[in-house]
Design a protein around this motif. Structure first.
Motif, PDB file in Angstrom:
ATOM      1  N   ALA A 140     -67.403  90.505 -54.813  1.00  0.00           N
ATOM      2  CA  ALA A 140     -67.196  90.147 -53.401  1.00  0.00           C
ATOM      3  C   ALA A 140     -67.311  88.642 -53.172  1.00  0.00           C
ATOM      4  O   ALA A 140     -66.521  88.061 -52.420  1.00  0.00           O
ATOM      5  CB  ALA A 140     -68.197  90.900 -52.525  1.00  0.00           C
ATOM      6  N   LEU A 141     -68.275  87.994 -53.819  1.00  0.00           N
ATOM      7  CA  LEU A 141     -68.444  86.552 -53.646  1.00  0.00           C
ATOM      8  C   LEU A 141     -67.247  85.796 -54.219  1.00  0.00           C
ATOM      9  O   LEU A 141     -66.738  84.855 -53.593  1.00  0.00           O
ATOM     10  CB  LEU A 141     -69.740  86.081 -54.315  1.00  0.00           C
ATOM     11  CG  LEU A 141     -70.018  84.578 -54.237  1.00  0.00           C
ATOM     12  CD1 LEU A 141     -70.099  84.116 -52.782  1.00  0.00           C
ATOM     13  CD2 LEU A 141     -71.298  84.239 -54.979  1.00  0.00           C
ATOM     14  N   GLN A 142     -66.777  86.200 -55.389  1.00  0.00           N
ATOM     15  CA  GLN A 142     -65.623  85.535 -55.997  1.00  0.00           C
ATOM     16  C   GLN A 142     -64.368  85.705 -55.142  1.00  0.00           C
ATOM     17  O   GLN A 142     -63.585  84.768 -54.987  1.00  0.00           O
ATOM     18  CB  GLN A 142     -65.380  86.083 -57.403  1.00  0.00           C
ATOM     19  CG  GLN A 142     -66.465  85.699 -58.388  1.00  0.00           C
ATOM     20  CD  GLN A 142     -66.313  86.424 -59.714  1.00  0.00           C
ATOM     21  OE1 GLN A 142     -65.944  87.598 -59.762  1.00  0.00           O
ATOM     22  NE2 GLN A 142     -66.598  85.720 -60.793  1.00  0.00           N
ATOM     23  N   ARG A 143     -64.199  86.873 -54.571  1.00  0.00           N
ATOM     24  CA  ARG A 143     -63.053  87.106 -53.684  1.00  0.00           C
ATOM     25  C   ARG A 143     -63.133  86.169 -52.480  1.00  0.00           C
ATOM     26  O   ARG A 143     -62.137  85.559 -52.072  1.00  0.00           O
ATOM     27  CB  ARG A 143     -63.012  88.566 -53.231  1.00  0.00           C
ATOM     28  CG  ARG A 143     -62.708  89.553 -54.343  1.00  0.00           C
ATOM     29  CD  ARG A 143     -62.855  90.997 -53.888  1.00  0.00           C
ATOM     30  NE  ARG A 143     -61.820  91.379 -52.943  1.00  0.00           N
ATOM     31  CZ  ARG A 143     -60.616  91.828 -53.279  1.00  0.00           C
ATOM     32  NH1 ARG A 143     -60.306  91.959 -54.555  1.00  0.00           N
ATOM     33  NH2 ARG A 143     -59.746  92.151 -52.356  1.00  0.00           N
ATOM     34  N   SER A 144     -64.317  86.041 -51.917  1.00  0.00           N
ATOM     35  CA  SER A 144     -64.523  85.173 -50.766  1.00  0.00           C
ATOM     36  C   SER A 144     -64.230  83.714 -51.116  1.00  0.00           C
ATOM     37  O   SER A 144     -63.601  82.997 -50.331  1.00  0.00           O
ATOM     38  CB  SER A 144     -65.956  85.337 -50.259  1.00  0.00           C
ATOM     39  OG  SER A 144     -66.197  84.494 -49.165  1.00  0.00           O
ATOM     40  N   VAL A 145     -64.668  83.280 -52.286  1.00  0.00           N
ATOM     41  CA  VAL A 145     -64.424  81.899 -52.733  1.00  0.00           C
ATOM     42  C   VAL A 145     -62.927  81.638 -52.873  1.00  0.00           C
ATOM     43  O   VAL A 145     -62.409  80.615 -52.398  1.00  0.00           O
ATOM     44  CB  VAL A 145     -65.156  81.617 -54.068  1.00  0.00           C
ATOM     45  CG1 VAL A 145     -64.637  80.347 -54.726  1.00  0.00           C
ATOM     46  CG2 VAL A 145     -66.651  81.521 -53.841  1.00  0.00           C
ATOM     47  N   LEU A 146     -62.209  82.570 -53.490  1.00  0.00           N
ATOM     48  CA  LEU A 146     -60.771  82.383 -53.681  1.00  0.00           C
ATOM     49  C   LEU A 146     -60.042  82.345 -52.335  1.00  0.00           C
ATOM     50  O   LEU A 146     -59.145  81.518 -52.126  1.00  0.00           O
ATOM     51  CB  LEU A 146     -60.208  83.494 -54.572  1.00  0.00           C
ATOM     52  CG  LEU A 146     -58.765  83.302 -55.050  1.00  0.00           C
ATOM     53  CD1 LEU A 146     -58.601  82.005 -55.826  1.00  0.00           C
ATOM     54  CD2 LEU A 146     -58.315  84.493 -55.896  1.00  0.00           C
ATOM     55  N   ILE A 147     -60.429  83.186 -51.416  1.00  0.00           N
ATOM     56  CA  ILE A 147     -59.815  83.189 -50.081  1.00  0.00           C
ATOM     57  C   ILE A 147     -60.106  81.874 -49.354  1.00  0.00           C
ATOM     58  O   ILE A 147     -59.211  81.278 -48.741  1.00  0.00           O
ATOM     59  CB  ILE A 147     -60.302  84.403 -49.264  1.00  0.00           C
ATOM     60  CG1 ILE A 147     -59.714  85.696 -49.860  1.00  0.00           C
ATOM     61  CG2 ILE A 147     -59.934  84.265 -47.790  1.00  0.00           C
ATOM     62  CD1 ILE A 147     -60.353  86.970 -49.345  1.00  0.00           C
ATOM     63  N   ASP A 148     -61.345  81.389 -49.442  1.00  0.00           N
ATOM     64  CA  ASP A 148     -61.695  80.118 -48.797  1.00  0.00           C
ATOM     65  C   ASP A 148     -60.893  78.960 -49.379  1.00  0.00           C
ATOM     66  O   ASP A 148     -60.408  78.086 -48.641  1.00  0.00           O
ATOM     67  CB  ASP A 148     -63.188  79.829 -48.939  1.00  0.00           C
ATOM     68  CG  ASP A 148     -64.054  80.718 -48.060  1.00  0.00           C
ATOM     69  OD1 ASP A 148     -63.516  81.381 -47.147  1.00  0.00           O
ATOM     70  OD2 ASP A 148     -65.278  80.765 -48.297  1.00  0.00           O
ATOM     71  N   LEU A 149     -60.744  78.927 -50.694  1.00  0.00           N
ATOM     72  CA  LEU A 149     -59.963  77.863 -51.322  1.00  0.00           C
ATOM     73  C   LEU A 149     -58.491  77.954 -50.930  1.00  0.00           C
ATOM     74  O   LEU A 149     -57.823  76.930 -50.741  1.00  0.00           O
ATOM     75  CB  LEU A 149     -60.126  77.912 -52.849  1.00  0.00           C
ATOM     76  CG  LEU A 149     -61.508  77.519 -53.374  1.00  0.00           C
ATOM     77  CD1 LEU A 149     -61.611  77.781 -54.874  1.00  0.00           C
ATOM     78  CD2 LEU A 149     -61.824  76.053 -53.066  1.00  0.00           C
TER      79      LEU A 149
END
Length: 198
Positions: A140-149
């Protein structure tokens, strides 16, 4: 490109992409930093900002990948831009859409792919994606990071377009100013001459 991989708004999408005037431009240090960050933070060997043109997927920024473009019909991103959410392929060799894809069976030997569509004016012009040579899933955290970038890349694209529009309008203003039949002086508030036409 098969019609099932074309977004229903493909002509308008291509028009939006063309209006960005970003295809085939030089590398940009901000986007290069964003793809390096995506690769590092998500632990993937490859990351890219890809833009889907008519027949090709062109990489505006990339890390871990030598190619500057690939045919669109082989691109994972062609699938990603059909939706609006993060598109993830945990193991391409087990996915019937990609198992015989040349990017899976030969270099770069894609096993894992995750891409977030880049939205400009309601059109998905490309993706920010990460690729790995081993199967995996994002947490979930990695998905959030990719979306933010990806949102940062969208902001960059809009700023790029605005900068080009301003440059073009300034060039047009300058052309009109120089073509006026009368002499014109532009003064600042202190009555100092800032510009004059010929």
């Amino acid at each position: 490109m098969t019609t099932d991989l074309l977004p229903p708004n493909e002509p308008a999408r291509l028009q939006t992409l063309a209006a960005l005037n970003v295809l085939d431009t030089q590398a940009d240090p901000v986007l290069d930093g964003l793809v390096r960050s995506a690769a590092t933070l998500l632990g993937c060997g490859i990351a890219a900002v890809s833009l889907s043109d008519t027949e090709r997927q062109w990489f505006k920024a990339r890390v871990g990948l030598d190619a500057t473009q690939i045919p669109r019909d082989a691109a994972f991103c062609a699938h990603a831009i059909l939706g609006s959410e993060l598109f993830e392929v945990p193991d391409a060799t087990r996915d019937p859409r990609f198992a015989d894809n040349v990017l899976v069976t030969a270099a770069p030997h894609v096993r894992f792919y995750a891409g977030v569509p880049l939205d400009v004016d309601g059109h998905k012009v490309g993706t920010l994606c990460v690729i790995d040579r081993q199967p995996r899933r994002l947490d979930a955290l990695q998905r959030s990071v990719l979306i933010d970038l990806a949102r940062a890349v969208e902001h960059w694209l809009l700023s790029w377009r605005e900068h080009n529009d301003l440059r073009d309008s300034e060039a047009y203003r300058r052309h009109l100013f120089e073509q006026l039949g009368d002499g014109v002086l532009l003064l600042d508030r202190g009555h100092q001459v800032r510009d004059a036409n010929p």
